[in-house]
Design an enzyme around this catalytic site. Sequence first.
Site, mmCIF file in Angstrom:
data_model
loop_
_atom_site.group_PDB
_atom_site.id
_atom_site.type_symbol
_atom_site.label_atom_id
_atom_site.label_comp_id
_atom_site.label_asym_id
_atom_site.label_seq_id
_atom_site.Cartn_x
_atom_site.Cartn_y
_atom_site.Cartn_z
ATOM 1 N N TYR A 41 0.828 -1.216 0.000
ATOM 2 C CA TYR A 41 0.000 0.000 0.000
ATOM 3 C C TYR A 41 0.862 1.266 0.000
ATOM 4 O O TYR A 41 0.345 2.370 -0.150
ATOM 5 C CB TYR A 41 -0.957 0.043 1.212
ATOM 6 C CG TYR A 41 -1.945 -1.093 1.279
ATOM 7 C CD1 TYR A 41 -2.116 -1.968 0.210
ATOM 8 C CD2 TYR A 41 -2.709 -1.311 2.423
ATOM 9 C CE1 TYR A 41 -3.019 -3.024 0.285
ATOM 10 C CE2 TYR A 41 -3.618 -2.352 2.497
ATOM 11 C CZ TYR A 41 -3.758 -3.216 1.430
ATOM 12 O OH TYR A 41 -4.652 -4.258 1.510
ATOM 13 N N GLN A 151 -7.580 -13.435 5.290
ATOM 14 C CA GLN A 151 -8.225 -12.188 4.889
ATOM 15 C C GLN A 151 -8.641 -12.310 3.423
ATOM 16 O O GLN A 151 -7.796 -12.494 2.551
ATOM 17 C CB GLN A 151 -7.272 -11.002 5.074
ATOM 18 C CG GLN A 151 -7.944 -9.692 4.722
ATOM 19 C CD GLN A 151 -7.076 -8.448 4.883
ATOM 20 O OE1 GLN A 151 -6.954 -7.645 3.967
ATOM 21 N NE2 GLN A 151 -6.482 -8.271 6.056
HETATM 22 N N1 LIG Z 1 -5.781 -8.596 1.367
HETATM 23 C C1 LIG Z 1 -6.077 -8.042 0.222
HETATM 24 O O1 LIG Z 1 -5.681 -8.512 -0.856
HETATM 25 C C2 LIG Z 1 -6.956 -6.832 0.225
HETATM 26 C C3 LIG Z 1 -7.593 -6.427 -0.963
HETATM 27 C C4 LIG Z 1 -8.441 -5.325 -0.908
HETATM 28 C C5 LIG Z 1 -8.625 -4.628 0.297
HETATM 29 N N2 LIG Z 1 -7.950 -5.043 1.430
HETATM 30 C C6 LIG Z 1 -8.104 -4.314 2.724
HETATM 31 O O2 LIG Z 1 -9.476 -4.089 2.985
HETATM 32 C C7 LIG Z 1 -9.712 -2.696 3.128
HETATM 33 C C8 LIG Z 1 -11.114 -2.324 2.682
HETATM 34 O O3 LIG Z 1 -11.375 -2.684 1.343
HETATM 35 P P1 LIG Z 1 -11.457 -1.624 0.141
HETATM 36 O O4 LIG Z 1 -10.593 -0.470 0.438
HETATM 37 O O5 LIG Z 1 -11.201 -2.419 -1.097
HETATM 38 O O6 LIG Z 1 -13.003 -1.196 0.052
HETATM 39 P P2 LIG Z 1 -14.230 -0.893 1.024
HETATM 40 O O7 LIG Z 1 -13.809 -0.768 2.423
HETATM 41 O O8 LIG Z 1 -15.283 -1.896 0.675
HETATM 42 O O9 LIG Z 1 -14.736 0.519 0.446
HETATM 43 C C9 LIG Z 1 -13.965 1.674 0.563
HETATM 44 C C10 LIG Z 1 -14.705 2.828 -0.140
HETATM 45 O O10 LIG Z 1 -15.929 3.116 0.547
HETATM 46 C C11 LIG Z 1 -15.937 4.483 0.961
HETATM 47 N N3 LIG Z 1 -16.582 4.540 2.278
HETATM 48 C C12 LIG Z 1 -16.106 4.069 3.454
HETATM 49 N N4 LIG Z 1 -16.992 4.218 4.442
HETATM 50 C C13 LIG Z 1 -18.071 4.828 3.894
HETATM 51 C C14 LIG Z 1 -19.318 5.246 4.428
HETATM 52 N N5 LIG Z 1 -19.620 5.050 5.713
HETATM 53 N N6 LIG Z 1 -20.189 5.874 3.593
HETATM 54 C C15 LIG Z 1 -19.879 6.047 2.287
HETATM 55 N N7 LIG Z 1 -18.715 5.647 1.714
HETATM 56 C C16 LIG Z 1 -17.816 5.040 2.517
HETATM 57 C C17 LIG Z 1 -14.487 4.907 1.019
HETATM 58 O O11 LIG Z 1 -14.397 6.306 0.797
HETATM 59 P P3 LIG Z 1 -13.335 7.283 1.542
HETATM 60 O O12 LIG Z 1 -12.012 6.601 1.559
HETATM 61 O O13 LIG Z 1 -13.364 8.493 0.691
HETATM 62 O O14 LIG Z 1 -13.848 7.540 2.922
HETATM 63 C C18 LIG Z 1 -13.903 4.108 -0.147
HETATM 64 O O15 LIG Z 1 -14.149 4.748 -1.379
HETATM 65 C C19 LIG Z 1 -8.589 -2.082 2.286
HETATM 66 O O16 LIG Z 1 -8.433 -0.708 2.512
HETATM 67 C C20 LIG Z 1 -7.440 -2.941 2.705
HETATM 68 O O17 LIG Z 1 -6.966 -2.559 3.988
HETATM 69 C C21 LIG Z 1 -7.148 -6.134 1.403
#
Ligand SMILES: NC(=O)c1ccc[n+]([C@@H]2O[C@H](COP(=O)([O-])OP(=O)(O)OC[C@H]3O[C@@H](n4cnc5c(N)ncnc54)[C@H](OP(=O)(O)O)[C@@H]3O)[C@@H](O)[C@H]2O)c1
Length: 264
Positions: A41, A151
Site C-alpha cells: 500500500y 483475509q
Molecule cells: N488482502 C487483500 O488482498 C486486500 C484487498 C483489498 C482490500 N484489502 C483491505 O481491505 C480494506 C477495505 O477494502 P477496500 O478499500 O477495497 O473497500 P471498502 O472498504 O469496501 O470501500 C472503501 C470505499 O468506501 C468508501 N466509504 C467508506 N466508508 C463509507 C461510508 N460510511 N459511507 C460512504 N462511503 C464510505 C471509502 O471512501 P473514503 O475513503 O473516501 O472515505 C472508499 O471509497 C482495504 O483498505 C485494505 O486494507 C485487502
Amino acid sequence: MTKIPDLGLGTWQNTNSEECTDAVKTALNMGYKHIDTAQAYDNEEHVGKGLEEADVDRDDYFLASKVWISNLSREDVVTTTEESLEKLGVDSVDLMYIHWPSGQYDPETTFEGFQQLVEEDKIKNIGISNFTPAQVDEAMEIAGEHIIANQVEMHPLLQQEELLEKCREHDITLVAYSPLARGKVFDIPELQEIAEKHDASEAQVSLAWLMQKDGVVAIPKATSEQHIRDNFEAQELELEEEDIEKIESIDREERLVDPGFAPW
Ligand SMILES: NC(=O)c1ccc[n+]([C@@H]2O[C@H](COP(=O)([O-])OP(=O)(O)OC[C@H]3O[C@@H](n4cnc5c(N)ncnc54)[C@H](OP(=O)(O)O)[C@@H]3O)[C@@H](O)[C@H]2O)c1
C-alpha cells in the site's frame, strides 16, 4: 487464540501522507482497535505517524500488515518485515499476512521466514490472505499453530460461504476485505430497504451483517471523519433475522478485486 477486534480501519489506496495519518489517528482516537495496512500500500510510514500521533498506547490496538508477493522467500520475509516495523515505528505487529499465495510464495520456505519472526517476537501471529480452501488446508498443516486469520474479499455480493466454513473448521478468523463492496453497497436495493428500516446507512448494514457472523471481522477503508464514524457506529446496529435472510437471498458472485495472478 488471539481475538481479532471486530472492526478495523482499511488503508488501501490511502497514500496521501496527511490523509492517511489523519485517518489512522482519527480512528484510534474514536475507539477503533484494529488497523490494516500492507507493504504494497506504500503507506506504512503514514500509518506509523498516525499511530504515533493518536492518543492511545501500543497495547490499545491490533496492528496488521502484509508481506508482498515478491518478498516471500524465507530471507525476504524476515528482512522486509523488519523494514515494515521500522516504517510503522513499532517493535512488533499483531498479525503479518502473506498478501497473496503467489510470486515467491512457497509453502515450505515462506512459512519458515514467518515462523522465525514469531520466535523473535517481531510478529505475534501469522495471517494468510486470498487463500482458497485447499490452500488454507495446506497452510494450516505447515504453520497452523500460529495462523489466526484468512483475509479475503467478502460483502453481500460475494458471501464466501465455503471459505467461511473452511475458516471455522480450522478455528481461524475470516477478515472481510472490501466489506462495502468498494462503495457498491449503496446501490443494492435489499440493503437500501434494510437501511431505511433501521435509519442506518447501507455501509452500516453491510458491516453489521458481517460482524454479526461468528468468526468474521470487517476492515472498511474510510478517509473522512464522517465515513470513519459511520462505520464505527455500525457496531451498534443489530440486524433482525428477516434482514439477514434478505441479505443472504442476494445471489450474486461479484468479485471486485482480482489482480490477475489470483488463485481463482
Ligand atoms: N488482502 C487483500 O488482498 C486486500 C484487498 C483489498 C482490500 N484489502 C483491505 O481491505 C480494506 C477495505 O477494502 P477496500 O478499500 O477495497 O473497500 P471498502 O472498504 O469496501 O470501500 C472503501 C470505499 O468506501 C468508501 N466509504 C467508506 N466508508 C463509507 C461510508 N460510511 N459511507 C460512504 N462511503 C464510505 C471509502 O471512501 P473514503 O475513503 O473516501 O472515505 C472508499 O471509497 C482495504 O483498505 C485494505 O486494507 C485487502
